[in-house]
Design a protein around this motif. Structure first.
Motif, PDB file in Angstrom:
ATOM      1  N   GLU A 148      70.843  26.746  33.386  1.00 26.76           N
ATOM      2  CA  GLU A 148      70.404  25.703  34.335  1.00 26.76           C
ATOM      3  C   GLU A 148      69.072  25.061  33.959  1.00 26.76           C
ATOM      4  OE1 GLU A 148      70.618  28.890  37.141  1.00 26.76           O
ATOM      5  OE2 GLU A 148      68.706  28.321  38.008  1.00 26.76           O
ATOM      6  N   ILE A 149      68.432  25.509  32.868  1.00 32.90           N
ATOM      7  CA  ILE A 149      67.178  24.837  32.473  1.00 32.90           C
ATOM      8  C   ILE A 149      67.277  24.181  31.100  1.00 32.90           C
ATOM      9  CG2 ILE A 149      65.567  26.119  33.940  1.00 32.90           C
ATOM     10  CD1 ILE A 149      64.896  27.734  31.260  1.00 32.90           C
ATOM     11  N   ILE A 150      68.500  23.980  30.619  1.00 30.06           N
ATOM     12  CA  ILE A 150      68.640  23.269  29.340  1.00 30.06           C
ATOM     13  C   ILE A 150      67.998  21.887  29.505  1.00 30.06           C
ATOM     14  CG2 ILE A 150      70.269  22.257  27.694  1.00 30.06           C
ATOM     15  CD1 ILE A 150      72.286  24.422  28.659  1.00 30.06           C
ATOM     16  N   GLY A 151      67.208  21.509  28.538  1.00 25.79           N
ATOM     17  CA  GLY A 151      66.608  20.181  28.599  1.00 25.79           C
ATOM     18  C   GLY A 151      65.450  20.100  29.578  1.00 25.79           C
ATOM     19  N   ALA A 152      64.667  21.161  29.705  1.00 27.04           N
ATOM     20  CA  ALA A 152      63.462  21.112  30.550  1.00 27.04           C
ATOM     21  C   ALA A 152      62.318  20.507  29.731  1.00 27.04           C
ATOM     22  CB  ALA A 152      63.101  22.515  31.039  1.00 27.04           C
ATOM     23  N   TYR A 153      61.680  19.527  30.335  1.00 28.18           N
ATOM     24  CA  TYR A 153      60.818  18.610  29.581  1.00 28.18           C
ATOM     25  C   TYR A 153      59.438  19.148  29.179  1.00 28.18           C
ATOM     26  CZ  TYR A 153      57.687  14.678  28.745  1.00 28.18           C
ATOM     27  OH  TYR A 153      56.764  13.842  28.198  1.00 28.18           O
ATOM     28  N   GLY A 154      59.039  18.826  28.000  1.00 26.58           N
ATOM     29  CA  GLY A 154      57.646  18.622  27.663  1.00 26.58           C
ATOM     30  C   GLY A 154      56.762  19.776  27.238  1.00 26.58           C
ATOM     31  N   THR A 155      57.315  20.944  26.917  1.00 25.46           N
ATOM     32  CA  THR A 155      56.415  22.058  26.605  1.00 25.46           C
ATOM     33  C   THR A 155      56.862  22.802  25.345  1.00 25.46           C
ATOM     34  OG1 THR A 155      57.711  23.545  27.977  1.00 25.46           O
ATOM     35  CG2 THR A 155      55.841  22.468  29.033  1.00 25.46           C
ATOM     36  N   GLN A 156      55.960  23.614  24.825  1.00 27.29           N
ATOM     37  CA  GLN A 156      56.324  24.514  23.726  1.00 27.29           C
ATOM     38  C   GLN A 156      56.450  25.945  24.256  1.00 27.29           C
ATOM     39  OE1 GLN A 156      54.540  24.032  19.924  1.00 27.29           O
ATOM     40  NE2 GLN A 156      55.163  21.898  19.823  1.00 27.29           N
ATOM     41  N   LEU A 157      56.793  26.859  23.373  1.00 29.34           N
ATOM     42  CA  LEU A 157      57.304  28.168  23.790  1.00 29.34           C
ATOM     43  C   LEU A 157      56.602  28.850  24.976  1.00 29.34           C
ATOM     44  CD1 LEU A 157      59.279  30.500  23.417  1.00 29.34           C
ATOM     45  CD2 LEU A 157      57.702  31.464  21.749  1.00 29.34           C
ATOM     46  N   ILE A 158      55.322  29.168  24.850  1.00 25.42           N
ATOM     47  CA  ILE A 158      54.710  30.034  25.870  1.00 25.42           C
ATOM     48  C   ILE A 158      54.655  29.327  27.229  1.00 25.42           C
ATOM     49  CG2 ILE A 158      52.674  31.443  26.467  1.00 25.42           C
ATOM     50  CD1 ILE A 158      54.123  32.367  23.879  1.00 25.42           C
ATOM     51  N   GLU A 159      54.273  28.064  27.219  1.00 28.53           N
ATOM     52  CA  GLU A 159      54.242  27.305  28.470  1.00 28.53           C
ATOM     53  C   GLU A 159      55.652  27.132  29.031  1.00 28.53           C
ATOM     54  OE1 GLU A 159      52.483  23.417  28.130  1.00 28.53           O
ATOM     55  OE2 GLU A 159      52.760  23.022  30.261  1.00 28.53           O
ATOM     56  N   TRP A 160      56.596  26.893  28.144  1.00 29.02           N
ATOM     57  CA  TRP A 160      58.002  26.733  28.549  1.00 29.02           C
ATOM     58  C   TRP A 160      58.518  28.000  29.229  1.00 29.02           C
ATOM     59  CZ3 TRP A 160      62.435  29.246  26.586  1.00 29.02           C
ATOM     60  CH2 TRP A 160      63.664  28.668  26.923  1.00 29.02           C
ATOM     61  N   LEU A 161      58.168  29.157  28.675  1.00 27.42           N
ATOM     62  CA  LEU A 161      58.579  30.430  29.292  1.00 27.42           C
ATOM     63  C   LEU A 161      58.009  30.545  30.699  1.00 27.42           C
ATOM     64  CD1 LEU A 161      58.143  33.000  26.344  1.00 27.42           C
ATOM     65  CD2 LEU A 161      60.292  32.336  27.423  1.00 27.42           C
ATOM     66  N   ASN A 162      56.714  30.269  30.830  1.00 30.56           N
ATOM     67  CA  ASN A 162      56.058  30.443  32.135  1.00 30.56           C
ATOM     68  C   ASN A 162      56.497  29.403  33.159  1.00 30.56           C
ATOM     69  OD1 ASN A 162      54.398  32.768  31.668  1.00 30.56           O
ATOM     70  ND2 ASN A 162      53.205  31.504  30.271  1.00 30.56           N
ATOM     71  N   LYS A 163      56.647  28.180  32.702  1.00 30.27           N
ATOM     72  CA  LYS A 163      56.915  27.078  33.626  1.00 30.27           C
ATOM     73  C   LYS A 163      58.381  27.009  34.062  1.00 30.27           C
ATOM     74  CE  LYS A 163      55.956  22.102  33.739  1.00 30.27           C
ATOM     75  NZ  LYS A 163      55.380  21.018  32.952  1.00 30.27           N
ATOM     76  N   TYR A 164      59.288  27.325  33.171  1.00 27.74           N
ATOM     77  CA  TYR A 164      60.719  27.181  33.487  1.00 27.74           C
ATOM     78  C   TYR A 164      61.481  28.509  33.476  1.00 27.74           C
ATOM     79  CZ  TYR A 164      59.702  22.269  32.333  1.00 27.74           C
ATOM     80  OH  TYR A 164      59.176  21.005  32.291  1.00 27.74           O
ATOM     81  N   THR A 165      61.394  29.208  32.338  1.00 22.73           N
ATOM     82  CA  THR A 165      62.269  30.369  32.138  1.00 22.73           C
ATOM     83  C   THR A 165      62.009  31.483  33.146  1.00 22.73           C
ATOM     84  OG1 THR A 165      62.084  29.838  29.812  1.00 22.73           O
ATOM     85  CG2 THR A 165      63.071  31.949  30.349  1.00 22.73           C
ATOM     86  N   PHE A 166      60.732  31.859  33.292  1.00 26.96           N
ATOM     87  CA  PHE A 166      60.428  32.994  34.168  1.00 26.96           C
ATOM     88  C   PHE A 166      60.649  32.655  35.638  1.00 26.96           C
ATOM     89  CE2 PHE A 166      57.307  34.912  30.816  1.00 26.96           C
ATOM     90  CZ  PHE A 166      58.395  35.358  30.074  1.00 26.96           C
ATOM     91  N   VAL A 167      60.651  31.407  35.978  1.00 21.75           N
ATOM     92  CA  VAL A 167      60.960  31.001  37.345  1.00 21.75           C
ATOM     93  C   VAL A 167      62.462  31.176  37.585  1.00 21.75           C
ATOM     94  CG1 VAL A 167      60.911  29.090  38.990  1.00 21.75           C
ATOM     95  CG2 VAL A 167      59.026  29.384  37.337  1.00 21.75           C
ATOM     96  N   THR A 168      63.249  30.649  36.682  1.00 16.79           N
ATOM     97  CA  THR A 168      64.710  30.693  36.820  1.00 16.79           C
ATOM     98  C   THR A 168      65.264  32.108  36.764  1.00 16.79           C
ATOM     99  OG1 THR A 168      64.923  28.521  35.881  1.00 16.79           O
ATOM    100  CG2 THR A 168      66.842  29.942  35.692  1.00 16.79           C
ATOM    101  N   GLU A 169      64.748  32.900  35.845  1.00 10.34           N
ATOM    102  CA  GLU A 169      65.347  34.228  35.631  1.00 10.34           C
ATOM    103  C   GLU A 169      65.215  35.134  36.855  1.00 10.34           C
ATOM    104  OE1 GLU A 169      64.501  35.994  31.810  1.00 10.34           O
ATOM    105  OE2 GLU A 169      65.253  34.254  30.720  1.00 10.34           O
TER     106      GLU A 169
END
Ligand code: GUN
Ligand code: ZN
Length: 454
Positions: free
Chosen positions: A82-103
């Motif tokens: 459900e977070i494929i194509g989440a905008y604008g970040t690289q790995l560590i920020e992407w994990l914190n901003k999208y992945t860890f919220v969704t999981e």
């Protein structure tokens, strides 16, 4: 039930990175694959297979198609669908901003099951018949995944993520609870039907040394299980690992220290590994998953498939989507992007190399090359049938193909998931609710692949 699938068939028999390309594959322009009890009973030219054809219950003849082993995705995260194509970040920020919220949502078994259903249908729609899958820290997410995977009779590998620091509290286990929960899940799922368990420490920064220690111990306790994680994906990540494990000479040394390398260990990315690390991966039989769409999307860097496969110190390497860092379920799209990454590295990746990485190469990376990834007697009959007239453009371009390579290359460049989803036909010949899935998938692929929502 014995059935025959007739048409043009391509399968790999050797690694084209190591042997002359023309020795690496078998192509039968008019071939036949006879399937019995979920396994390939015969593969050869239709001319010699005709005697076999007489004995079969059904013959499915696919003209203008290409039959291959089902694709294998060596590294993918189902909760990130459900977070494929989440905008604008690289790995560590992407994990914190999208992945860890969704999981965090995946402690709810119903939610996890609904997503697993969507994920697996999308995999199948893309022609992927095996994947090595990250679940979340919640054991419920693993139960949900394997339940759905078994329903579709797939050979999938998956495991509970282990993570006891540097993530939100709701996503943390402890060294002990991570060990106990994983052990229980191994006993429940490893070897059940075609399921295999992978012990899944997320990556070195999210586990304490204590958890890393117990993870290595757990892996050595359960023979035949897998271990999957991430390595050297992003430059900031590598710097962070150096700060967290100052006693280790490089990133790989962390996993070596904690007994997490060897056959059936597979690491995503490995873009920035040193020569020395590649040599040590080769020596220990540890594999890498090349994740082209993810590496481009997250701006991580350019992996060299040729570099990893160098005969001086070859590392088993397979292709992967790494969704939701990756952007497509389709391994054809992964091949397309792998070619462009090779171009930017000043290398060239032929269609033979690309299709190998998504089939036999991926099976070798997962130490399953005696079961899947090739079409030969005794192999599990997970096949994909690609329609060479999938769209007017595909039909037009392929009708001008000058040779097999030209055809395969144009196919992997032009074939986008959206175009192919109605045209990829799967023959997972395991009985599916009493019927061979080919019957479900030939005419009704679209309906089959439409996600169900409660
Ligand atoms: N490194 C640690 N976790 C992840 C993840 O979920 N995706 C990617 N691409 N890299 C990671
Ligand atoms: Zn990943």
């Amino acid at each position: 039930m014995k059935l025959a699938i007739r048409g043009s068939v391509l399968t790999f028999v050797k690694n084209p990175f190591h042997f002359p390309v023309e020795e690496s594959f078998v192509f039968e322009e008019d071939g036949v694959v006879v399937v019995e009890d979920g396994k390939v009973a015969f593969f050869g030219p239709a001319a010699t297979g005709l005697s076999q054809l007489e004995e079969v219950d059904e013959v499915h003849h696919y003209r203008d198609s290409l039959i291959m082993p089902g694709f294998i995705d060596c590294h993918v995260h189902y909760p990130q669908t459900e977070i494929i194509g989440a905008y604008g970040t690289q790995l560590i920020e992407w994990l914190n901003k999208y992945t860890f919220v969704t999981e965090q949502k995946f402690a709810d078994k119903n939610y996890a099951e609904q997503t697993a259903e969507i994920f697996i249908r999308e995999l199948l729609a893309a022609g992927t018949t095996t994947a090595s899958v990250f679940c979340t820290v919640a054991p419920e997410s693993v139960d949900a995944f394997f339940k759905v995977s078994i329903k579709y009779r797939m050979r999938n590998i998956a495991g509970k993520v282990l993570m006891d620091r540097h993530a939100p509290d709701a996503l943390l286990d402890t060294a002990q609870s991570g060990y106990d929960q994983s052990k229980e899940l191994i006993e429940k799922w490893h070897g059940k039907d075609r399921s295999l368990y992978s012990i899944t420490p997320r990556f070195a920064p999210t586990s304490t040394p204590e958890q890393m220690d117990m993870t290595g111990a757990l892996w050595s306790e359960f023979e035949g299980t897998y271990l999957q994680s991430h390595i050297s994906e992003n430059l900031d990540e590598i710097k962070w690992v150096k700060e967290l494990y100052p006693e280790c000479s490089d990133y790989l040394a962390v996993y070596e220290k904690y007994g997490q390398v060897g056959p059936r260990a597979i690491y995503g990315h490995g873009i920035h590994l040193s020569e020395d690390e590649l040599a040590r991966l080769s020596e220990s039989g540890t594999a890498l998953a090349h994740c082209p769409t993810s590496n481009l999307f997250l701006g991580s860097g350019l992996f060299s498939a040729w570099g990893a496969s160098d005969l001086k110190r070859p590392v088993r390497t397979g292709l992967a989507t790494d969704l939701g860092g990756g952007t497509s379920f389709s391994q054809l799209t992964s091949m397309n992007e792998a070619y462009k990454i090779a171009q930017l590295n000043g290398e060239s990746l032929s269609a033979f190399h690309a299709f190998y990485l998504a089939t036999r190469g991926a099976a070798e990376a997962l130490y399953l090359e005696d079961k899947i990834g090739s079409i030969a007697p005794g192999f599990e009959a997970d096949l994909v049938v690609m329609d060479l007239k999938a769209t007017p453009l595909v039909e037009h371009r392929l009708s001008h193909a000058e040779n097999l390579h030209d055809l395969l290359f144009a196919l992997m460049i032009l074939a986008q998931l959206k175009q192919l989803r109605q045209h990829i036909l799967l023959v997972n010949a395991w009985l599916f609710e009493g019927r061979v899935t080919i019957n479900i998938l030939t005419r009704a692929t679209r309906a089959f692949c439409r996600p169900t929502r409660k």
